[in-house]
Scaffold this active site. Structure first.
Site, PDB file in Angstrom:
ATOM      1  CG  HIS A 157      19.108  20.429  61.535  1.00  0.00           C
ATOM      2  ND1 HIS A 157      20.162  19.662  61.142  1.00  0.00           N
ATOM      3  CD2 HIS A 157      19.161  21.525  60.752  1.00  0.00           C
ATOM      4  CE1 HIS A 157      20.824  20.281  60.175  1.00  0.00           C
ATOM      5  NE2 HIS A 157      20.246  21.422  59.934  1.00  0.00           N
ATOM      6  CB  ALA A 163      19.520  11.785  68.022  1.00  0.00           C
ATOM      7  CD  GLU A 222      24.420  20.976  59.429  1.00  0.00           C
ATOM      8  OE1 GLU A 222      23.717  20.497  58.527  1.00  0.00           O
ATOM      9  OE2 GLU A 222      25.211  20.303  60.122  1.00  0.00           O
TER      10      GLU A 222
END
Ligand code: FAD
Length: 323
Positions: A85, A59, A25
């Site tokens: 993601h 986000a 990641e």
């Protein structure tokens, strides 16, 4: 996503497919110079033959463009599957649909669907239309289904001619929390959330970091008993400083692993602390694989050396590739 099989055979100079699958990641770069360094990291990680490299997404869309840029770089310059993601906090259905289309148009076919965390300074989080990762899984599936079932590719040397082939279906992974989500009311809630995400169409779960193999193994056992059949990939983070340990404890709500905390505190050199983090992560990797984990997913912090050494120490990677 091709977690079960790599996107294509490794290119010349890269390692053959390893027996224990692994993945990494990364997070999107924040500056031009870190962007260049990250491209180099991607190429070095890709040489090791991971099943996929995932890129986080801020986000509320705070890193959207930069995430897509690095995903495109992975797709165009390596044989590795790029995995995006995507978060749904704060997004409307129309906004999330546009975003998913943009990623699909860029050739990204693997996703990690997340609820996302609202910004820390917002006392009343704005959830938008989508409230859970399971809803985002369904939306990604619907957006893909609404696209033409075939794609056209030009045939080299034959002007105007196109080759038509069926579109590859998207693969959608989701998050899982072996020690419980910090905001879960009780432990069963996290297994129930995973059952719901699987029912929505997820084909892989990737876990939050954990500090003891038993946390992961016991969670998998509870999930299997509840009917979860998708692979549950353990997320492993090499913790190489007390500062990083404190930061992840704050983010994840995990209990302090006192043995690791003390070892990092008393070690006087940065090199020694890196060694401690690598050793801890490698032991975790060995233990979860011995317990039946389908592979390991490493949080790389945009650096290749540490995670490659973890894989080497765990006996998963036999020679760290050099250029
Ligand atoms: P859900 O599946 O919707 O919820 C998961 C669990 O949390 C459930 O048990 C649910 O009941 C509980 N829960 C969630 N919210 C609440 C609440 N408000 N009250 C009570 N219970 C609640 N975040 C990012 O912004 N960007 C990323 O790129 C990113 N990558 C991640 C990668 C991994 C592997 C993991 C494990 C997490 C990642 N996160 C990322 C963090 C993630 O968005 C948060 O943990 C988020 O709070 C939950 O997301 P979810 O998709 O699991 O949500």
């Amino acid at each position: 996503m091709s977690f079960e099989s790599p996107r294509s055979a490794p290119s010349e100079g890269s390692c053959p497919a390893p027996a224990v699958p692994f993945s990494f990641e990364l997070y999107p770069p924040r500056t031009v110079s870190s962007s260049e360094a990250l491209r180099d990291t991607v190429l070095r990680l890709a040489q090791a033959g991971p099943r996929f490299i995932s890129v986080t997404y801020g986000a509320g869309g705070s890193t959207g463009g930069r995430s897509l840029e690095i995903l495109r770089f992975i797709r165009e310059n390596t044989d590795v599957e790029p995995l995006a993601h995507l978060t749904c906090v704060g997004n409307t259905y129309a906004g999330a649909t546009r975003l998913i289309r943009e990623f699909l148009d860029a050739g990204i076919l693997s996703f990690l669907a997340l609820r996302g965390d609202p910004p820390i300074d917002e006392s009343e989080p704005f959830l938008g239309d989508l409230e859970s990762a399971a809803q985002l899984v369904q939306l990604i599936d619907r957006v893909q289904a609404a696209r033409a079932p075939y794609e056209e590719e030009p045939v080299p040397g034959l002007p105007g001619a196109v080759r038509v082939s069926p579109r590859r279906r998207v693969s959608i992974a989701v998050a899982a929390f072996p020690k419980g989500h910090p905001r879960s009311a009780h432990r069963t809630q996290d297994v129930e959330a995973l059952v719901a995400k699987q029912a929505a169409g997820a084909t892989l779960a990737i876990t939050q970091l954990f500090f003891h193999a038993d946390d992961y193994l016991a969670f998998v056992e509870r999930a299997r008993a509840a009917g979860v059949t998708i692979p549950i990939l353990p997320g492993i983070m090499p913790i190489t400083s007390s500062a990083r340990l404190n930061r992840v404890l704050e983010l994840t709500g995990e209990d302090l692993p006192s043995e690791l905390a003390i070892a990092l505190q008393v070690e006087p050199t940065a090199e020694g602390r890196t060694g401690i983090g690598i050793e801890w992560a490698a032991r975790l990797a060995r233990e979860v694989v011995a317990g039946g984990a389908p592979g390991v997913h490493l949080y790389a912090f945009n650096q290749h050396t540490t995670v490659l050494r973890v894989l080497e120490d765990a006996g998963i990677l036999h020679a760290v590739p050099t250029r």
